[in-house]
Design a protein around this motif. Structure first.
Motif, mmCIF file in Angstrom:
data_model
loop_
_atom_site.group_PDB
_atom_site.id
_atom_site.type_symbol
_atom_site.label_atom_id
_atom_site.label_comp_id
_atom_site.label_asym_id
_atom_site.label_seq_id
_atom_site.Cartn_x
_atom_site.Cartn_y
_atom_site.Cartn_z
ATOM 1 N N LEU A 135 -92.302 119.912 -11.661
ATOM 2 C CA LEU A 135 -92.305 118.227 -11.725
ATOM 3 C C LEU A 135 -90.655 117.815 -11.710
ATOM 4 O O LEU A 135 -90.221 118.026 -12.886
ATOM 5 C CB LEU A 135 -93.113 117.652 -12.656
ATOM 6 N N ASN A 136 -90.010 117.233 -10.867
ATOM 7 C CA ASN A 136 -88.930 116.783 -10.882
ATOM 8 C C ASN A 136 -88.961 115.268 -10.724
ATOM 9 O O ASN A 136 -89.245 114.401 -9.686
ATOM 10 C CB ASN A 136 -87.981 117.209 -9.636
ATOM 11 N N ILE A 137 -88.738 114.661 -11.923
ATOM 12 C CA ILE A 137 -89.036 113.299 -12.032
ATOM 13 C C ILE A 137 -87.947 112.465 -11.716
ATOM 14 O O ILE A 137 -86.817 112.396 -12.179
ATOM 15 C CB ILE A 137 -89.469 112.945 -13.571
ATOM 16 N N VAL A 138 -88.211 111.273 -11.003
ATOM 17 C CA VAL A 138 -87.550 110.236 -10.427
ATOM 18 C C VAL A 138 -87.529 109.146 -11.234
ATOM 19 O O VAL A 138 -88.886 108.493 -11.487
ATOM 20 C CB VAL A 138 -87.737 109.905 -9.151
ATOM 21 N N PRO A 139 -86.426 108.431 -11.843
ATOM 22 C CA PRO A 139 -86.798 107.317 -12.946
ATOM 23 C C PRO A 139 -87.246 106.333 -11.959
ATOM 24 O O PRO A 139 -87.118 106.075 -10.621
ATOM 25 C CB PRO A 139 -85.336 107.007 -13.203
ATOM 26 N N GLN A 140 -87.836 105.245 -12.933
ATOM 27 C CA GLN A 140 -88.086 104.035 -12.297
ATOM 28 C C GLN A 140 -87.114 102.784 -12.436
ATOM 29 O O GLN A 140 -86.187 102.470 -13.214
ATOM 30 C CB GLN A 140 -89.368 103.338 -13.009
ATOM 31 N N THR A 141 -87.363 101.686 -11.520
ATOM 32 C CA THR A 141 -86.653 100.506 -11.445
ATOM 33 C C THR A 141 -87.226 99.665 -12.395
ATOM 34 O O THR A 141 -88.362 99.871 -12.947
ATOM 35 C CB THR A 141 -86.666 99.891 -9.882
ATOM 36 N N ALA A 142 -86.652 98.492 -12.762
ATOM 37 C CA ALA A 142 -87.014 97.385 -13.651
ATOM 38 C C ALA A 142 -88.425 96.951 -13.190
ATOM 39 O O ALA A 142 -89.145 96.599 -14.146
ATOM 40 C CB ALA A 142 -86.117 96.331 -13.643
ATOM 41 N N GLU A 143 -88.722 97.130 -11.710
ATOM 42 C CA GLU A 143 -90.086 96.800 -11.287
ATOM 43 C C GLU A 143 -91.026 97.807 -11.423
ATOM 44 O O GLU A 143 -92.079 97.672 -10.768
ATOM 45 C CB GLU A 143 -89.881 96.230 -9.819
ATOM 46 N N HIS A 144 -90.726 98.839 -12.169
ATOM 47 C CA HIS A 144 -91.876 99.809 -12.235
ATOM 48 C C HIS A 144 -92.084 100.822 -10.996
ATOM 49 O O HIS A 144 -93.087 101.106 -10.895
ATOM 50 C CB HIS A 144 -93.011 99.463 -13.163
ATOM 51 N N THR A 145 -91.001 100.736 -9.938
ATOM 52 C CA THR A 145 -91.396 101.444 -8.647
ATOM 53 C C THR A 145 -90.343 102.569 -8.694
ATOM 54 O O THR A 145 -89.354 102.622 -9.507
ATOM 55 C CB THR A 145 -91.111 100.720 -7.507
ATOM 56 N N MET A 146 -90.402 103.456 -7.930
ATOM 57 C CA MET A 146 -89.689 104.757 -7.827
ATOM 58 C C MET A 146 -88.236 104.225 -7.427
ATOM 59 O O MET A 146 -88.074 103.461 -6.310
ATOM 60 C CB MET A 146 -90.198 105.511 -6.877
ATOM 61 N N ASP A 147 -87.183 104.782 -7.944
ATOM 62 C CA ASP A 147 -85.699 104.240 -7.624
ATOM 63 C C ASP A 147 -85.585 105.020 -6.490
ATOM 64 O O ASP A 147 -85.125 106.330 -6.802
ATOM 65 C CB ASP A 147 -84.988 104.683 -8.805
ATOM 66 N N ILE A 148 -85.448 104.652 -5.421
ATOM 67 C CA ILE A 148 -85.279 105.600 -3.912
ATOM 68 C C ILE A 148 -83.604 106.010 -3.989
ATOM 69 O O ILE A 148 -83.471 106.827 -3.481
ATOM 70 C CB ILE A 148 -85.775 104.915 -2.867
ATOM 71 N N SER A 149 -82.960 105.404 -4.800
ATOM 72 C CA SER A 149 -81.277 105.819 -4.610
ATOM 73 C C SER A 149 -81.215 107.067 -5.461
ATOM 74 O O SER A 149 -80.341 107.934 -5.137
ATOM 75 C CB SER A 149 -80.648 104.759 -5.565
ATOM 76 N N GLN A 150 -82.315 107.654 -5.958
ATOM 77 C CA GLN A 150 -82.254 108.779 -6.890
ATOM 78 C C GLN A 150 -82.874 109.928 -6.077
ATOM 79 O O GLN A 150 -82.884 111.106 -6.569
ATOM 80 C CB GLN A 150 -83.011 108.742 -8.046
ATOM 81 N N ILE A 151 -83.625 109.625 -4.913
ATOM 82 C CA ILE A 151 -84.559 110.605 -4.402
ATOM 83 C C ILE A 151 -83.590 111.732 -3.532
ATOM 84 O O ILE A 151 -83.811 113.026 -3.759
ATOM 85 C CB ILE A 151 -85.623 110.011 -3.249
ATOM 86 N N LYS A 152 -82.628 111.197 -2.837
ATOM 87 C CA LYS A 152 -82.013 112.240 -1.829
ATOM 88 C C LYS A 152 -81.207 113.386 -2.436
ATOM 89 O O LYS A 152 -81.334 114.604 -2.061
ATOM 90 C CB LYS A 152 -81.120 111.642 -0.893
#
Ligand code: PLP
Length: 386
Positions: A135-152
């Motif tokens: 599992l490669n975990i992506v951190p969340q934004t303040a809104e508790h959603t996946m921080d897409i800037s970290q995905i690529k």
């Protein structure tokens, strides 16, 4: 076969069972406030019993029930605007939906790494253990959603799949599914959307003019979506669905089957109950898309009402809810949840957010909230929270 009838014994057993059942919370009381499951619709209850003995793991014996399953899946495919190449697969719920999707991704790619948000359901820990996936975990934004800037930058030669959540377990947040789908389409990565909770809400709210992220197959980057009828589908446990963009993918999780009426069997389970499927189909036919629209709109209205009442008490929420999930931040978490239980109310503890969760399912009415709020107020006073 002759049945040995013993009325006296039957009554004795039923009495004992009723005593145990008294210890349970019931959906009909309205006091289950934290669960993502709902009281089944009345037509689901009737149908369930009627189909109790059916096994769609062996469809040759139950071709009628198998047809019902196909019809149920057609409803889901149309709800998710799935293409002609798509196929649905009935599962027991969100856990099996996630396991099956990741099983497909692993088989298709031969890879073992899953990129997923930290909000992902704990079923992914089971997936990691069962299938030796990482599992490669992506951190969340303040809104508790996946921080897409970290995905690529996390995508690599080892990536089997990316997962996004439409209706997170803790706070009901919706990840930016269209943006993630675009990344997955560009990078040719398998994209699974875990819409176990949101799948039976978001499409209906969008039909009503809400502007929530699209969660359906009109986004070309989505590979699979799982959604549970036993959550917001108003059906009976256990009933979930995994929808695959390409029906041939099912072959990757199929084995040759002997001793039953089909040559091959797909998925995890062998013997599978037809009762929840028939019950789920009955509900979808009874309500139709219009009925579900009314249902989710009413849940959202009651959610708004509840938020107002809770914030009027001076309590704060973890996020401003997008769906019918209200997560309340408190400092005296254990005392509050335990005392509410003593007063007969079940809310769910979200330890890592120091909060408790209320889910406004179809059976939770404003009257129930009016009954609950004074108890919550009293509890918060007793423990010094407010
Ligand atoms: N995925 C999400 C987002 C969930 O919230 C849940 C359960 O709450 C699951 C998966 C697991 O569903 P089930 O308990 O039906 O297996």
């Amino acid at each position: 076969m002759t049945m040995i009838e013993d009325k006296e014994k039957e009554e004795e057993i039923l009495d004992i069972l009723a005593q145990y059942q008294k210890k349970d919370y019931s959906f009909s009381s309205g006091h289950i406030l934290g669960s993502m499951c709902s009281q089944p619709h009345p037509i689901a209850k009737k149908t369930y019993y009627q189909f109790l003995e059916t096994n769609i793991g062996d469809p040759g014996l139950f071709p009628g029930t198998k047809e019902i399953e196909n019809k149920f899946l057609s409803f889901i495919l149309s709800l998710l605007r799935a293409p002609k190449t798509a196929s649905g697969h009935v599962v027991s719920g969100g856990t099996e939906g996630n396991i099956s999707s990741m099983w497909i991704a692993k088989q298709l790619t031969g890879k073992k790494e899953i990129i997923l948000p930290s909000s992902a359901h704990f079923s992914f820990q089971k997936i990691a253990s069962l299938m030796e996936m990482k599992l490669n975990i992506v951190p969340q934004t303040a809104e508790h959603t996946m921080d897409i800037s970290q995905i690529k930058r996390k995508i690599s030669k080892d990536t089997a799949a990316i997962v996004g959540i439409a209706g997170t377990t803790d706070v009901g947040a919706i990840d930016p599914i269209p943006e993630i789908a675009e990344i997955c389409a560009d990078e040719h990565v398998f994209f699974h959307v875990d819409a176990a909770f949101g799948g039976f809400i978001i499409p209906f709210l969008n039909q009503l003019g809400y502007t929530l992220p699209t969660v359906d197959f009109t986004l070309p980057g989505i590979s699979t979506i799982s959604l549970d009828a036993h959550k917001m589908g108003y059906a009976a446990i256990p009933l979930g669905t995994l929808v695959l963009r390409n029906k041939s993918w099912l072959e990757h999780i199929s084995v040759n089957s002997q001793c039953i009426s089909t040559k091959k069997q797909a998925g995890i389970l062998g013997t599978r109950p037809g009762a929840p499927v028939a019950a789920g189909y009955a509900v979808t036919q009874y309500l139709g898309q219009k009925g579900y629209q009314q249902l989710v709109e009413s849940c959202m209205k009651t959610t708004k009402y509840t938020i107002q009442k809770i914030t009027d008490l001076g309590l704060n929420l973890v996020i401003k809810p997008k769906l019918n999930v209200i997560t309340v931040k408190v400092t005296h978490l254990d005392e509050i949840v335990d005392r509410l239980a003593d007063y007969g109310w079940g809310v769910n503890k979200i330890d890592h957010l120091s909060s408790f969760r209320i889910v406004i399912m179809p059976q939770i009415t404003k009257n129930i909230i009016d009954e609950f709020i004074p108890v919550l107020k009293k509890t918060c006073h007793e423990v010094g929270e407010i």
